[in-house]
Design an enzyme around this catalytic site. Sequence first.
Site, PDB file in Angstrom:
ATOM      1  N   VAL A 157       0.841  -1.203   0.000  1.00  0.00           N
ATOM      2  CA  VAL A 157       0.000   0.000   0.000  1.00  0.00           C
ATOM      3  C   VAL A 157       0.874   1.251   0.000  1.00  0.00           C
ATOM      4  CG1 VAL A 157      -1.749   1.315   1.285  1.00  0.00           C
ATOM      5  CG2 VAL A 157      -1.897  -1.183   1.178  1.00  0.00           C
ATOM      6  N   CYS A 158       2.004   1.180   0.703  1.00  0.00           N
ATOM      7  CA  CYS A 158       2.862   2.361   0.895  1.00  0.00           C
ATOM      8  C   CYS A 158       3.244   3.078  -0.405  1.00  0.00           C
ATOM      9  CB  CYS A 158       4.109   1.988   1.683  1.00  0.00           C
ATOM     10  SG  CYS A 158       3.735   1.404   3.348  1.00  0.00           S
ATOM     11  N   PRO A 159       3.693   2.362  -1.447  1.00  0.00           N
ATOM     12  CA  PRO A 159       4.082   3.112  -2.647  1.00  0.00           C
ATOM     13  C   PRO A 159       2.906   3.850  -3.288  1.00  0.00           C
ATOM     14  CG  PRO A 159       4.154   0.750  -3.089  1.00  0.00           C
ATOM     15  CD  PRO A 159       3.956   0.925  -1.605  1.00  0.00           C
TER      16      PRO A 159
END
EC number: 1.11.1.24
Length: 199
Positions: free
Chosen positions: A51-53
Amino acid sequence: MSSGNAKIGYPAPNFKATAVMPDGQFRDICLSEYRGKYVVFFFYPLDFTFVCPTEIIAFSDRAEEFKKLNCQVIGASVDSHFCHLAWINTPKKQGGLGPMNIPLVSDPKRTIAQDYGVLKADEGISFRGLFIIDDKGILRQITINDLPVGRSVDEILRLVQAFQFTDKHGEVCPAGWKPGSDTIKPDVQKSKEYFSKQK
């Protein structure tokens, strides 16, 4: 989750840390150097995750919109600045970030995450905390998501615009307010101007 020192209406905890800057260089930055600007300071769990990117790229792609509001976006995780740089240098199609328009702060000792109350101590990573800090260094907004759900850049932009509007005009912003929408005068009688227009 740690309790932290971040409290709405009080100065945001200052920090000094190494960041990977948009030019790809390492530089020590302090929150205090952004005084005079709004700051969106967000934490994400780890580099090279899933999810982070999507969040980081979304903030980076819209950094110019924040800049037009005199607002700096800064990301942070517990990874080293070398790990941040490796992720930036990894192509997007391989789960990397590609070139960034925002600084990414390294918090390997987890002191910043602890100070802001977003440390997930059992895993040694950060929850998805986001903090809006005004141009005087005062914390105006806090959201903390559990790990699996990303944040909305549109909503963060809206919140920055709303806080800046209230700072400038002294009126308050109703639910879902967007620039150009009606606001409310914070007075028992004058507020009726707004409410009388409602369906």
